[in-house]
Enzyme design. Structure first.
Site, short mmCIF file in Angstrom:
data_model
loop_
_atom_site.label_atom_id
_atom_site.label_comp_id
_atom_site.label_asym_id
_atom_site.label_seq_id
_atom_site.Cartn_x
_atom_site.Cartn_y
_atom_site.Cartn_z
N HIS A 407 -53.60 22.42 25.52
CA HIS A 407 -54.91 22.69 26.11
C HIS A 407 -55.56 21.41 26.61
CE1 HIS A 407 -59.01 23.79 26.75
NE2 HIS A 407 -59.44 23.26 25.63
N HIS A 436 -56.64 16.21 35.17
CA HIS A 436 -57.01 15.38 36.32
C HIS A 436 -57.38 16.24 37.53
CE1 HIS A 436 -56.19 12.96 39.97
NE2 HIS A 436 -56.64 11.94 39.24
#
Length: 508
Positions: A407, A436
Site C-alpha cells: 500500500h 510518485h
C-alpha cells in the site's frame, strides 16, 4: 551479492594453487547453501517417493505369470472388501469436491486516470493552500516539507473543488468526484471485459470518508441499471485496507452464489475531507491523499478460468482495534477550532509494524516453503527452551512471492517494509512509482501497483503476487493472487501514457 569485507569492498572467492582441498566454509557463499537447503526440503516428499517407486518397479519387473495369477486369486477372495473400500473412497471424494471452496477468478480490473486539468503539482498545491487563507506560515512550511519528502511527483490529481479559490467542498461536488472516479473505472472495466452490467450479481463498494444517502453502491445500480435482485453492499469508515476487505467479502458471497459475477469498487473521496486547520498531525493527509479508484471483476464461473488474469489464493485479515493506541492512531476528529480532519499518531509506524507481524505470522504457514517454516520455528524453540539470545528468524518471503504490492500510504511505510522484510528495490518499485504518479489513493493503491507490474510486462503464468494494505482501526490485510497466464496490461490502463518513463529516480 558478495559479502562485504567491512571496509566497503567485496570479498571474492580466493583460489590458491596448492594440493589441499579448498575450504568450502570460506569459498561457498551462504546464499547458495540456503538455496540448496530450500530445494532439498521443498522436494523432500518427491525425493522419498522416487526410491519407493523404483523399488516397487523392480519388484514388479521380477514377477512371473504364477505370481500374477496368485495376486489375482487373492484379489478375487477379497472382492467384497475391495468394493466397499472403493465405494467409501468415491463417497469421500464426492463430499470433498462438494465441500471444497469454489475458485474465485479475477477476470480483469481497471484504475481511474484523471484528466490533466485535475493535476496538482507541488507549486500549484502550495499556492492554492496559501490563497485559501486558512493556514498560518508554520502550517504552510510544514506542508511544503512534507511534500518534498513524500515521494509524490508532479502529476497527482486533486478533485475539482480543491482547484477553486476559495475551495467548494459541497456535497454536490463530492458526489461529482465519486461519479467521475467510479464511473470512469467501471466504464473501462465493462468495455474491456464485454460483460453486460445486468449480469452482475454482487456489488461491493468501499469508501471510508464519504457515505451519502442514497449510498455509493446505489449510485452505481442507478447509473448502470443493474438488476433488481443484485446483492449490493457499501462499506464505510474502514480506511485504506478496505479494498482487501471488500475482496474478501465478495469472495465469501461468491462461495454462496453459483455461476455469478461480483464487482468490487474501491475508492476514497477527498472533496469534503480536506483539512483547513493548523494542527500538524491533521495536515499530513492533505499532502499525501489524492484522487483515485479501481473497479475489479471477480467470477466463480468455470468458463472464466481461461480468460481470467488471476486466481485468488488467500486472504488474511488482522485487526488490532482492541488496543486503544491502535484504535486511535488514525482518527477522524475536530481540532480546537472545530475543523474536521484525520489525525495521524506519531506511533503509527510502530503500530503498523505490530499489525504486519501478526498478519505475516498467520500468512506465513500458508505460503512459505517448508524450508523457511522450519528455520523460523527452530529459532523460536531455541529461544524459548534454551533461553538462547538469538534474533528471530525473518522468513524470506521472496521465496513465496514473485511480486509485492505494498500500500502506497507514504514513503516511510514502503521504506520500512523494504528494510524489515529484506526486499530488493525491484520488489518495491511498483509501490514507489504508484506513490510518485498517483499519490496515496487509499484502498485502490494496490490495484495501481498491480497495473504497474502488468504494464512493465513482468507478470508471468504461475507468478504469485502479495497485496498488503494498512488501514484505520488499526488493520493490516493481505491478499494473495496467482497469475493464470502471462498477463498483459488491459486497454486504457492507468500507466498507458507514461510507463515508458518509469521507474524514475526519486529525490532522497
Amino acid at each position: 551479492m558478495e559479502p562485504d569485507d567491512g571496509r566497503g569492498g567485496a570479498v571474492g572467492v580466493q583460489i590458491k594453487q596448492n594440493r589441499r582441498l579448498p575450504d568450502f566454509l570460506q569459498s561457498v557463499n551462504l546464499k547458495y547453501v540456503k538455496l540448496g537447503y530450500h530445494y532439498l526440503i521443498s522436494n523432500l516428499l518427491a525425493l522419498c517417493i522416487i526410491p519407493l517407486i523404483i523399488v516397487i518397479s523392480i519388484e514388479v519387473s521380477q514377477m512371473n505369470m504364477d505370481d500374477l495369477r496368485q495376486l489375482w486369486i487373492h484379489l478375487q477372495f477379497n472382492l467384497v472388501s475391495i468394493i466397499i473400500c472403493s465405494a467409501i473412497l468415491v463417497f469421500g471424494l464426492t463430499v470433498y469436491i462438494m465441500k471444497s471452496p469454489r475458485p474465485v477468478y479475477l477476470v480483469d480490473f481497471s484504475c481511474y486516470r484523471g484528466p490533466d486539468d485535475l493535476k496538482a503539482p507541488s507549486e500549484k498545491f502550495m499556492k492554492h493552500s496559501q490563497l485559501t487563507g486558512d493556514f498560518d506560515e508554520s502550517s504552510l512550511e510544514f506542508q511544503r516539507k512534507i511534500l518534498e519528502r513524500s515521494g509524490l511527483g508532479e502529476e497527482t490529481y486533486v478533485p475539482e473543488a480543491m482547484h477553486n479559490i476559495p475551495p467548494k467542498p459541497t456535497i454536490a461536488a463530492a458526489r461529482q468526484e465519486a461519479e467521475q472516479v467510479m464511473y470512469g473505472a467501471l466504464d473501462n472495466l465493462f468495455n474491456n471485459t464485454h460483460v453486460n452490467p445486468k449480469d452482475i450479481g454482487i456489488l461491493v463498494v468501499n469508501c471510508s470518508l464519504f457515505n451519502p444517502t442514497p449510498s455509493l453502491s446505489a449510485m452505481i445500480v442507478n447509473k448502470y441499471r443493474l438488476r433488481g435482485n443484485i446483492k449490493s453492499f457499501n462499506l464505510g469508515g474502514m480506511g485504506c485496507s478496505a479494498g482487501v476487505i471488500a475482496v474478501d467479502f465478495a469472495k465469501d458471497l461468491l462461495q454462496l452464489n453459483r455461476n455469478t459475477y461480483a464487482v468490487v469498487v474501491s475508492t476514497e473521496n477527498i472533496t469534503q475531507n480536506w483539512y483547513f486547520g493548523n494542527k500538524k498531525s491533521m495536515l499530513i493527509p492533505n499532502c499525501l491523499f489524492r484522487v483515485g479508484g479501481a473497479a475489479v471483476l471477480l467470477s466463480n464461473k468455470a468458463n472464466d478460468r481461461k480468460r481470467a488474469k488471476y486466481k485468488l489464493v488467500h486472504v488474511v485479515r488482522t485487526h488490532k482495534g482492541a488496543d486503544d493506541k491502535a484504535f486511535r492512531c488514525v482518527y477522524q476528529e475536530q481540532d480546537d477550532q472545530g475543523k474536521i480532519g484525520v489525525s495521524l499518531s506519531k506511533e503509527l509506524m510502530a503500530i503498523a509494524g505490530g499489525a504486519l507481524k501478526t498478519n505475516i505470522t498467520t500468512l506465513g504457514p500458508l505460503v512459505l516453503p517448508i524450508s523457511e517454516q522450519l528455520l523460523f520455528f527452530s529459532t523460536l524453540l531455541i529461544k524459548k527452551f534454551f533461553k538462547a539470545d538469538v534474533k528471530p528468524y525473518i522468513p524470506d518471503f521472496k521465496l513465496a512471492f514473485d511480486h509485492f504490492c505494498i500500500h502506497a500510504g507514504g514513503r516511510a511505510v514502503i521504506d520500512e517494509l523494504e528494510k524489515n522484510m529484506q526486499l530488493l528495490p525491484v520488489h518495491v518499485e511498483a509501490s514507489r512509482m504508484t506513490l510518485h504518479r498517483f499519490g496515496n489513493t487509499s484502498s485502490s493503491s494496490i490495484w495501481y501497483e498491480l497495473a504497474y507490474i502488468e504494464a512493465k510486462g513482468r507478470m508471468r503464468k504461475g507468478n504469485r503476487v502479495w497485496q498488503i494494505a494498512f488501514g484505520s482501526g488499526f488493520k493490516c490485510n493481505s491478499a494473495v493472487w496467482q497469475a493464470m497466464r502471462n498477463v498483459k496490461p488491459s486497454r486504457n490502463g492507468p500507466w498507458e501514457d507514461c510507463i515508458h518513463i518509469y521507474p524514475v529516480k526519486l529525490i532522497s
